[in-house]
Design a protein around this motif. Structure first.
Motif, mmCIF file in Angstrom:
data_model
loop_
_atom_site.group_PDB
_atom_site.id
_atom_site.type_symbol
_atom_site.label_atom_id
_atom_site.label_comp_id
_atom_site.label_asym_id
_atom_site.label_seq_id
_atom_site.Cartn_x
_atom_site.Cartn_y
_atom_site.Cartn_z
ATOM 1 N N PHE A 15 4.759 10.965 1.171
ATOM 2 C CA PHE A 15 4.853 11.512 2.381
ATOM 3 C C PHE A 15 3.657 10.282 2.886
ATOM 4 N N LYS A 16 2.985 10.212 2.189
ATOM 5 C CA LYS A 16 1.101 9.467 3.251
ATOM 6 C C LYS A 16 2.137 8.211 3.939
ATOM 7 N N GLY A 17 2.704 8.038 2.901
ATOM 8 C CA GLY A 17 3.342 6.564 3.657
ATOM 9 C C GLY A 17 2.585 4.938 3.811
ATOM 10 N N ASP B 132 1.089 -1.336 -0.070
ATOM 11 C CA ASP B 132 -0.121 -0.107 -0.286
ATOM 12 C C ASP B 132 0.858 0.898 0.168
ATOM 13 N N GLN C 184 8.851 21.158 3.986
ATOM 14 C CA GLN C 184 7.094 20.950 4.486
ATOM 15 C C GLN C 184 6.986 21.658 5.645
ATOM 16 N N PRO D 218 4.621 6.541 8.417
ATOM 17 C CA PRO D 218 5.095 6.645 6.875
ATOM 18 C C PRO D 218 5.936 6.711 6.636
ATOM 19 N N LYS E 20 4.971 12.846 -4.870
ATOM 20 C CA LYS E 20 5.701 13.363 -3.691
ATOM 21 C C LYS E 20 4.081 13.044 -1.978
ATOM 22 N N HIS E 21 2.946 13.781 -2.954
ATOM 23 C CA HIS E 21 2.250 13.837 -1.950
ATOM 24 C C HIS E 21 1.483 12.002 -0.963
ATOM 25 N N VAL E 22 1.968 10.749 -2.203
ATOM 26 C CA VAL E 22 2.005 9.692 -2.088
ATOM 27 C C VAL E 22 2.749 9.358 -1.462
#
Length: 329
Positions: A214-216, A204, A273, A221, A210-212
């Motif tokens: 950092f979502k982990g 998963d 960030q 994460p 970049k956004h996904v």
């Protein structure tokens, strides 16, 4: 957790799937030589190939379904591979059914239907195999070798001067940030996207944006901005090459320069960030209501002061109001 036998059989899918692909494609090729004479001397060989290929296709589809249950594979490509594989197995059985009617019941009027199904099966198993290869090797496995392809792997990192950036203690310029992000994106694309991209989402976790990233993933994460030693992705890429958890994969390790680029990028992401968070505060509507929380204002002002960006905040607040907020606290 799946019963160990189902897990074992699922992992046999990559091995088992090659047999029906070869057998059914070979049967379709030989069928071309019988277009003028159905009862050619090749018929018995074609029949044997079709029986073995259809049986292998059904077994491979079952093994593939078992493999999908372990959760390592997901995404649209998996869905396409799965359902085209199931449809191809069904087509092969239907082809076998019409062959039986022709051979044992003399229904020679159905030869065209039989051949249409056989050729459709050959096309289907080729398409299913293509998507399967995308899952295991990545969508750019072949195109990355072609100089005219957008996926062509260049040696851009050879021209990237990491040492110069590390010697520069000031914050990165916009140009330097773009160059650094481009290098990291290239490293991830060439080494990680085949397991953690849009086509295959192992654990998963996606790293193709970049956004996904950092979502982990399913375990949380994998990137801690400003702290590579606490970032799971950095821990994995620095493991020994023979470690079972090493990334990109066991037996394959990133070049040392690529590892250092990723480390430097994670270290610098703390600033990015933080500034992104502050920008979000500044763009909130009714800013005058937000700054009534003077403690929040002072914290933001202190952070901006550290990074030398206080002008951003001062330009946003009406003249003199920020001084009143300091007095009020």
């Amino acid at each position: 957790m799946a019963f160990w036998l189902w897990d074992f059989l699922g992992h046999l899918h990559p091995l088992a799937v090659h047999f029906p692909v070869a057998l059914l494609l070979f049967a379709a090729v030989l069928e071309l030589f019988t277009l003028k004479n159905f009862n050619s001397k090749l018929r018995s060989g074609i029949d044997a190939l079709l029986v073995a290929g259809a049986l292998g296709a059904v077994i491979s589809a079952v093994f593939g379904w078992l493999l999908s249950l372990d959760g390592d594979y997901s995404g649209s490509v998996l869905v396409l591979h799965q359902w085209i594989g199931v449809a191809t197995a069904a087509l092969s059985l239907l082809t076998l059914f019409f062959l039986y009617r022709i051979r044992n019941r003399g229904k020679f009027g159905q030869v065209k239907v039989y051949r249409g199904l056989l050729f459709s099966t050959a096309i289907g198993i080729s398409v299913a195999g293509h998507f399967g290869a995308n899952l295991t090797h990545g969508g750019d496995f072949l195109t990355s070798t072609l100089p005219w392809s957008k996926d062509y792997k260049t040696s851009g990192s050879d021209n990237f001067n990491l040492a110069a950036l590390e010697r520069d203690t000031t914050k990165l310029t916009k140009k330097q940030e773009i160059e650094l992000n481009t290098e990291v994106r290239a490293i991830l694309a060439h080494n990680c996207y085949k397991c953690h991209g849009a086509e295959k989402v192992k654990g998963d976790l996606r790293l193709d944006g970049k956004h996904v990233a950092f979502k982990g993933g399913e375990n949380g994460p994998v990137i801690v901005p400003g702290n590579p030693l606490e970032s799971e992705i950095f821990k994995r890429i620095t493991l020994p090459a023979d470690h079972k958890d090493v990334m990109p994969s066991k037996g394959k390790k990133l070049a040392e320069k690529d590892i250092q680029i990723v480390r430097f990028w994670i270290e610098k992401e703390r600033h990015g960030q933080m500034m992104g968070l502050i920008k979000m505060f500044l763009e909130l509507p009714n800013w005058n209501h937000v700054i009534l929380f003077s403690l929040h204002y002072q914290i933001i002002y202190l952070i901006l002061l550290i990074y030398g960006q206080t002008s951003i905040l001062l330009k946003t607040i009406p003249n003199g109001l920020h001084w009143w907020m300091i007095v009020l606290t």
